[in-house]
Structures are given as C-alpha cells and as structure tokens.
Design an enzyme around this catalytic site. Structure first.
Site, mmCIF file in Angstrom:
data_model
loop_
_atom_site.group_PDB
_atom_site.id
_atom_site.type_symbol
_atom_site.label_atom_id
_atom_site.label_comp_id
_atom_site.label_asym_id
_atom_site.label_seq_id
_atom_site.Cartn_x
_atom_site.Cartn_y
_atom_site.Cartn_z
ATOM 1 C CE1 TYR A 12 -4.128 -1.827 0.558
ATOM 2 C CE2 TYR A 12 -2.641 -3.302 1.736
ATOM 3 C CZ TYR A 12 -3.863 -3.066 1.128
ATOM 4 O OH TYR A 12 -4.796 -4.055 1.081
ATOM 5 N NE ARG A 55 -6.215 3.788 8.185
ATOM 6 C CZ ARG A 55 -6.343 4.192 9.439
ATOM 7 N NH1 ARG A 55 -5.370 4.819 10.021
ATOM 8 N NH2 ARG A 55 -7.427 3.945 10.102
ATOM 9 C CB CYS A 101 -7.844 -4.049 -5.154
ATOM 10 S SG CYS A 101 -9.311 -5.052 -5.355
ATOM 11 C CB SER A 147 5.036 -2.609 3.937
ATOM 12 O OG SER A 147 4.700 -2.336 5.263
#
Length: 103
Positions: free
Chosen positions: A22, A36, A57, A63
């Site tokens: 992300y 976020r 997605c 991570s």
DNA sequence: CACAAGGCGTAGA
DNA sequence: ATCTACGCCTTGT
C-alpha cells in the site's frame, strides 16, 4: 488528476505474479506516505479483476507481507486464493519480498 | 467548512 | 514474535 485515479492506474500496471505494498503504491502514485488513503480507495474500488478498466486490488498487500484486507467478493480468503493462482507463494501466511514490485 | 472512517505503517513495550 | 498507541493521507457525508 486526482490521487484516486493515479492509484488505480498504478495498480493496474502491477504485473500478474507480483504484488505491491500500500505504501509503495502510494509513493508511485505520487503521494508518499498515503498508504492509509490507498487502503481506503482500494476498499471502494470499482471491482477487483485483471481485465482492463478494473483494478487488481488483490495485488496490493501490506508492507510486512501480510495479505491485508479485502472487501471485495469472497473477502480475504478470495484475495489469498487469487494471489496463489497468479503464482504468489504464501510462507507462513506471508508473502516473500521477492514478489514485491520495487521502485 | 468540520468530522469521521478506512484493506496502513512504524516504533516501543 | 505479538500487541498497543499514534501518525498519515484522501474521500465521503
């Protein structure tokens, strides 16, 4: 160009068999540290799929290698399944760094 | 314009 | 290695 659109565009270019964090995605999208926010966008993304126009997605993970969440059809279980089908290996429930697209 | 929420990240205990 | 606390950015109401 909204952050949202950049994120989806960047996500689409992640090759099958690989994943991206992300955080990394946020960076490539232009807003470093917006991990976020990326999660929020993915949560409301159009629809998970590999076809053009859709956003893979499920290739976006945390991570630390954890799958992360998945609000699409099937939930987290589906996400794991899709990734494995694309060749991603889950070692003790986590994804090795070598599968990450690095920048 | 202000507020709340969300598929996260990192640091410390 | 597991858990809590706090910070971060963007979107939708």
């Amino acid at each position: 160009m909204s952050f949202r659109k950049r994120v989806y565009g960047t996500a689409e270019r992640v090759p099958s068999g690989k994943v991206i964090s992300y955080s990394g995605l946020a960076g490539l999208a232009g807003s470093l540290g917006a991990a976020r926010a990326v999660g929020t966008l993915m949560a409301k993304n159009p629809y998970p799929g590999t076809s053009p126009g859709r956003v893979p997605c499920h290739r976006v993970v945390r991570s630390d290698g954890s799958p992360g969440g998945f609000t699409g059809p099937g939930g987290p279980a589906r996400k794991r399944d899709l990734l494995e089908k694309e060749g991603i290996e889950f070692i003790c429930g986590k994804i090795p760094k070598r599968f990450f697209v690095r920048s």
